[in-house]
Design an enzyme around this catalytic site. Structure first.
Site, PDB file in Angstrom:
ATOM      1  N   HIS A  35       0.721  -1.187   0.066  1.00 40.83           N
ATOM      2  CA  HIS A  35      -0.037  -0.075   0.021  1.00 40.83           C
ATOM      3  C   HIS A  35       0.752   1.287   0.023  1.00 40.83           C
ATOM      4  O   HIS A  35       0.425   2.245   0.555  1.00 40.83           O
ATOM      5  CB  HIS A  35      -0.950   0.042   1.310  1.00 40.83           C
TER       6      HIS A  35
ATOM      7  N   SER B 239      15.907  21.000 -16.137  1.00 40.80           N
ATOM      8  CA  SER B 239      14.758  21.889 -16.599  1.00 40.80           C
ATOM      9  C   SER B 239      15.406  23.057 -17.090  1.00 40.80           C
ATOM     10  O   SER B 239      16.417  23.527 -16.746  1.00 40.80           O
ATOM     11  CB  SER B 239      14.260  22.201 -15.186  1.00 40.80           C
TER      12      SER B 239
ATOM     13  N   LYS C  69      17.175  21.438 -10.773  1.00 38.27           N
ATOM     14  CA  LYS C  69      16.530  20.041 -11.132  1.00 38.27           C
ATOM     15  C   LYS C  69      17.193  18.975 -11.880  1.00 38.27           C
ATOM     16  O   LYS C  69      17.947  19.477 -12.793  1.00 38.27           O
ATOM     17  CB  LYS C  69      14.964  20.249 -11.670  1.00 38.27           C
TER      18      LYS C  69
ATOM     19  N   GLU D  47      10.124   8.004 -16.848  1.00 38.40           N
ATOM     20  CA  GLU D  47       8.714   8.963 -17.160  1.00 38.40           C
ATOM     21  C   GLU D  47       8.285   8.630 -18.667  1.00 38.40           C
ATOM     22  O   GLU D  47       7.085   8.161 -18.783  1.00 38.40           O
ATOM     23  CB  GLU D  47       8.805  10.219 -17.041  1.00 38.40           C
TER      24      GLU D  47
END
Ligand code: ARG
Length: 466
Positions: A158, A279, A285, A292
């Site tokens: 979970h 980025s 970043k 992804e």
């Protein structure tokens, strides 16, 4: 502009140019050219062997087809929309090269069995390549796992901290998935490996062809027993897309984990520069673009599976032009699976590193050893459910006082239950908690070492088999 007629004299007028474009598959089935040539060469050889054409004619056809192969490889063969599809394009060029004998190539076959042959030859090749990639992917996972048998990582259910794990055990779960993918594609291969060549348009042919001979030349394991089924079966494409979808289910799960692990909240891995991007506005970043994208690309492969199922649903026998739509789905799924496997293999090999100190800290700061306290009491004769309830109370007390289980004094333990002794501290130390789960398939280090060895042996024999 009107299109030159490709078909018989039955047609008086040329196709409307927009319809010609709409109808044409050459824009994508050019991908099949090498397989189309190989299939046609086998067909020509079969025609010669059975005496349907002369041996010299057979040789002329084969030479002409090989010439087209060379022209294509040299970038000299670029058929346009007027060719309609790869089959017409090749036949037309063959007739230019070899003269009238070129017109004999299509004796005893149809584009319906031809396209089925081409796509199967194509997919056989692709399955072999994808299976090899699945082995490389496993190899990289095993290399990393070998170095991390005793590196601990929180295990989740979970997405809540559950029980700590050997990092190798976690990675080996993906090895198992990839092994099933490899096996599954091996099973599917058998059903791709059936020759429809010679099924004709739908009913077979009046010529004394030898389907088994052409199948043998093409290395097919079997021939279709029913001509209608042979030209219109696409089960193998659906099965492949199913297997491709499952591969991407697996890769997307790993991707999701890597994305989480790379976040500051988890901090379990760092991404190296070669596989992550920055980025354009936030200079701090580093983004996990590879996982992804893999997660994102998964959707289009599922879409192709769905598309193929719907394409086939309710389709009457035998060939229908709808079937032309199978190819782009197949090609895109193949390209996507191969691209994702390659990128993930590189990402694992050089794009990320596990942060062992952070992982050690993570497993030490939670209650994922609570089950072990209950197991400790159960070993001493306290019924498990009773022990479980007691430990729940202990955890609540700890949470109230901001303590972890390891922070409780022996007096506190004993006030909770007289069976607790000094060895409770050892029993709940993360390393020991993991080591103790030595049941078959569990995360105990000895089990993991054995599982690693088994997976390495299996990989080696898979490699030598293929
Ligand atoms: N381009 C066609 C396809 O991809 C080849 C078969 C055409 N057959 C026909 N009966 N029109 O399916």
């Amino acid at each position: 502009m009107t299109q030159a007629k490709t078909w018989s004299q039955r047609f008086e007028k040329a196709l409307h140019p927009a319809i010609a474009t709409f109808n044409a598959s050459i824009g994508f089935d050019i991908e099949l050219i090498e397989y189309d040539l190989t299939g046609s060469i086998a067909h020509a050889q079969m025609l010669a062997k059975t005496g349907i054409i002369s041996p010299e004619e057979g040789e002329q056809l084969v030479a002409g087809l090989e010439q087209i192969r060379q022209e294509y490889r040299d970038g000299q063969f670029n058929p346009g929309v007027d060719a309609e599809d790869i089959h017409f394009a090749v036949e037309r060029r063959l007739t230019e090269i070899a003269g009238d004998v070129g017109k004999k190539l299509h004796t005893g076959r149809s584009r319906n069995d031809q396209v089925g042959t081409d796509t199967r030859l194509y997919l056989r090749d692709q399955i072999r390549q994808i299976r090899a990639q699945l082995l490389d992917f496993q190899g990289v996972l095993l290399d990393i796992a070998e170095g991390h048998v005793e590196t601990l990582i929180p295990g989740y259910t979970h997405l809540q901290r559950a029980q700590p794990l050997s990092l190798a055990h976690h990675l080996l779960a993906y090895v198992e998935m990839a092994n099933r993918d490899w096996e599954r594609l091996g099973e599917i291969y058998k059903r791709v490996d059936i020759s429809p060549l010679g099924c004709g348009a739908l009913a077979g042919t009046t010529f004394p062809i030898d389907r088994h001979y052409s199948a043998e030349l093409l290395g097919f394991g079997q021939v279709y027993a029913n001509s209608l089924d042979g030209v219109s079966d696409r089960d193998w494409a659906i099965e492949f897309l199913g297997a491709a979808s499952i591969i991407l289910v697996h890769l997307s799960r790993l991707s999701e984990e890597i994305i989480l692990w790379a976040s500051q909240e988890f901090g379990f891995v760092t991404l190296t520069d070669s596989c992550s991007t920055g980025s354009s506005i936030m200079p701090q970043k580093k983004n996990p673009d590879v996982p992804e994208l893999v997660r994102g690309k998964t959707g289009r492969v599922f879409g192709h599976l769905q598309g193929m199922l719907v394409l086939m649903k309710g389709l009457p026998l035998a060939y229908n032009k709808d079937l032309q739509e199978d190819k782009e789905a197949l090609f895109d799924a193949v390209k996507t699976v191969k691209g994702c496997l390659e990128a993930m293999t590189i990402l694992l090999a050089e794009g990320m590193e596990f942060r062992a100190p952070r992982l050690a800290e993570a497993v030490a700061e939670d209650f994922s050893n609570a089950t072990d306290v209950a197991d400790y009491l159960a070993t001493k004769g306290v019924p498990f459910r009773e022990a479980y309830n007691l430990v729940g109370k202990v955890v609540r007390t700890c949470l109230e006082s901001g303590k972890l289980l390891k922070d409780l004094t022996l007096e506190e333990w004993q006030s909770l239950h007289p069976q607790f002794e000094a060895d409770i501290y050892e029993a709940i130390a993360p390393h020991r908690v993991v080591a103790a789960r030595n049941s078959y398939g569990g995360t105990g280090f000895e089990r993991v070492k054995a599982a690693l060895k088994m997976a390495c042996d299996r990989l080696n024999s898979a490699r030598s088999e293929s």
